[in-house]
Enzyme design. Structure first.
Site, PDB file in Angstrom:
ATOM      1  N   GLU A  33     -11.034  -1.599   6.411  1.00  0.00           N
ATOM      2  CA  GLU A  33     -10.080  -2.152   7.572  1.00  0.00           C
ATOM      3  C   GLU A  33     -10.856  -2.446   8.696  1.00  0.00           C
ATOM      4  OE1 GLU A  33      -5.629  -0.902   7.053  1.00  0.00           O
ATOM      5  OE2 GLU A  33      -6.959   0.809   6.845  1.00  0.00           O
ATOM      6  N   SER A  36       4.646  -1.698   4.333  1.00  0.00           N
ATOM      7  CA  SER A  36       4.806  -3.097   4.559  1.00  0.00           C
ATOM      8  C   SER A  36       4.948  -3.965   3.584  1.00  0.00           C
ATOM      9  CB  SER A  36       3.642  -3.367   5.503  1.00  0.00           C
ATOM     10  OG  SER A  36       3.613  -2.781   6.742  1.00  0.00           O
ATOM     11  N   GLN A  44       0.890  -1.110  -0.095  1.00  0.00           N
ATOM     12  CA  GLN A  44      -0.071   0.013  -0.002  1.00  0.00           C
ATOM     13  C   GLN A  44       0.802   1.101   0.195  1.00  0.00           C
ATOM     14  OE1 GLN A  44      -3.118  -0.034   3.087  1.00  0.00           O
ATOM     15  NE2 GLN A  44      -3.025   2.176   3.211  1.00  0.00           N
ATOM     16  N   GLY A  45       0.787   2.215  -1.013  1.00  0.00           N
ATOM     17  CA  GLY A  45       1.542   3.435  -0.896  1.00  0.00           C
ATOM     18  C   GLY A  45       0.767   4.548  -0.728  1.00  0.00           C
ATOM     19  N   TYR A  46       0.504   4.812   0.516  1.00  0.00           N
ATOM     20  CA  TYR A  46      -0.256   5.649   0.924  1.00  0.00           C
ATOM     21  C   TYR A  46       0.564   6.817   1.614  1.00  0.00           C
ATOM     22  CZ  TYR A  46      -4.955   4.243   0.208  1.00  0.00           C
ATOM     23  OH  TYR A  46      -6.474   3.845  -0.098  1.00  0.00           O
ATOM     24  N   SER A  47       1.128   6.753   2.720  1.00  0.00           N
ATOM     25  CA  SER A  47       1.793   7.564   3.683  1.00  0.00           C
ATOM     26  C   SER A  47       3.143   8.073   3.031  1.00  0.00           C
ATOM     27  CB  SER A  47       2.251   6.931   4.966  1.00  0.00           C
ATOM     28  OG  SER A  47       1.073   6.646   5.558  1.00  0.00           O
ATOM     29  N   SER A 103      -2.994   8.946  14.068  1.00  0.00           N
ATOM     30  CA  SER A 103      -2.774   9.142  15.500  1.00  0.00           C
ATOM     31  C   SER A 103      -4.097   9.247  16.147  1.00  0.00           C
ATOM     32  CB  SER A 103      -1.820  10.262  15.718  1.00  0.00           C
ATOM     33  OG  SER A 103      -2.310  11.574  15.139  1.00  0.00           O
ATOM     34  N   GLU A 161      -4.550  11.664  17.927  1.00  0.00           N
ATOM     35  CA  GLU A 161      -5.250  13.070  18.005  1.00  0.00           C
ATOM     36  C   GLU A 161      -5.950  13.247  16.927  1.00  0.00           C
ATOM     37  OE1 GLU A 161      -1.600  12.736  20.770  1.00  0.00           O
ATOM     38  OE2 GLU A 161      -2.089  12.247  18.860  1.00  0.00           O
TER      39      GLU A 161
END
Length: 396
Positions: free
Chosen positions: A251, A169, A134-137, A376, A378
């Site tokens: 998810e 990952s 997965q290429g998100y962040s 997060s 928050e």
């Protein structure tokens, strides 16, 4: 509410148990318990072969919302998916290297892809032949995913992707990566993004760099794209944010119950350590262990109660806050019950192998990230405040 499974579910359980008993043998038996959180890199080659074994039995894609057998998979009800997960965990079968393709990409293609994409990718996932990451962040776009900088420009019938992704990952093992990239440079934030499918075998155009963690392992990777070819866009150009958010919503549900099965095994290991070392005689630690057990039971009952329900806009955020904090407290408790021995590794450390850790030490270090990754705490509280409670939006 009745939390028991029906007769059809128990028949399915017997079938699943018989299959696992007959196939988790030989080299596969040696992979029992390998590949969980904190050790996703271990035994990757053998676990990839195990994916093909699962595929040959039709056990990949139970939760796909499509006609049974349409893409080489069998289809199970929600309760049968839970039963399969329980039996899989019971025999400590290898950690799945195909879960990203099966549980994230495939349902997304079923919901938002076209038939050509479904025919191309779903059978290969169902057979356990193609793995996904997965290429998100990105380095400056984690919880604030809309701030991503990876770009893609049209090139013939596809796109060329340039940029960097992080915390990816299984990138070293994956055959494909689904990438969120900006295809319209004139738009900002959530607009102008597209959901692209990128083959990973592109020497000179894609570089994967493992990220060594404080545990000494490398569960995650940086991925650099330099004009990488992306022949497929899902949902159409500019629809990337809608597609990506639909994926994140998947998810939860059955996956939450699967996750809790792993949590229960970890809690059992912590309790066993407390009994062996005598920490269970400490009334404070004993009360903390009981509280962890009770909270996990409540999370499981709540997940069963809401299984298949649509939930509200803040449901995933509430769930993330609950299990993230619970799991992190379990990691801390794992060290507490060990006392001073918690700082000692299973073997003498050396310059060549300075990070030899046991399972409970890896649990502690891994759970430090639980309140950060996937959004997060928050960020989750902001989502609940704005989308559920209707409080004024945070100025950005």
């Amino acid at each position: 509410m009745d939390f028991l499974f029906g007769s059809a579910d128990e028949e399915f359980r017997a079938e699943a148990r018989e299959w696992l008993t007959g196939h988790l043998v030989g080299d596969y038996a040696e992979l029992a318990g390998v590949g969980g959180p904190g050790s996703e890199h271990e035994g990757a080659r053998g676990r990839r072969e195990w994916e093909r074994e699962l595929g040959s039995g039709g056990w990949i894609g139970l939760g796909w919302e499509c006609a049974e057998g349409a893409y080489g998979n069998r289809v199970g009800s929600l309760t049968q998916q839970v039963v399969w997960a329980e039996e899989y965990a019971r025999v400590r079968a290898p950690g799945r290297v195909g879960h990203i393709g099966e549980n994230l990409l495939a349902p997304t293609l079923i919901a938002a892809g076209d038939e050509a994409q479904r025919r191309r990718f779903l059978p290969a996932i169902a057979r356990g032949e193609e793995l996904w990451c997965q290429g998100y962040s990105e380095p400056e776009a984690g919880s604030d995913l809309a701030g991503l900088r990876t770009v893609a420009v049209r090139d013939g019938g596809g796109y060329r992707v340039s940029g960097q992704k992080i915390w990816t990952s299984l990138a070293a093992e994956a055959d494909w990566c689904f990438v969120l990239a900006r295809t319209d440079p004139g738009e900002r934030r959530h607009r102008g993004l597209s959901f692209l499918l990128v083959p990973m075998d592109q020497p000179g155009r894609i570089e994967v760099r493992p990220i060594r963690q404080m545990s000494g392992t490398a569960e995650f990777n940086e991925v650099f794209f330099d004009g990488a070819r992306a022949p497929h866009v899902v949902g159409g150009e500019g629809a990337g944010w809608r597609v990506a958010m639909g994926l994140l919503a998947r998810e939860r549900g059955v996956s939450t119950l699967v996750q809790q099965i792993g949590f229960a095994a970890e809690l059992a290991a912590v309790i066993a350590a407390a009994v062996r070392g005598g920490a269970v005689r400490d009334p404070v630690l004993r009360e903390q262990l009981v509280r962890q057990w009770a909270e996990l039971k409540v999370m499981r009952w709540n997940a069963l109660r809401t299984l298949g329900a649509a939930g509200g806009a803040g449901a995933p955020s509430v769930a993330k806050l609950l299990w993230g904090g619970w799991h992190q407290r379990l990691g801390e408790l794992a060290m507490r019950v060990r006392g001073a021995a918690a700082v000692l590794g299973p073997v003498d450390w050396s310059a060549r192998a300075p990070y030899e850790l046991d399972a409970l030490q890896r649990l502690f270090l891994f759970t430090r990230a639980d309140t950060l990754y996937g959004g997060s705490d928050e960020i989750q509280r902001n989502i609940i405040a704005e989308r559920v409670l209707g409080l004024p939006r945070l100025e950005r």
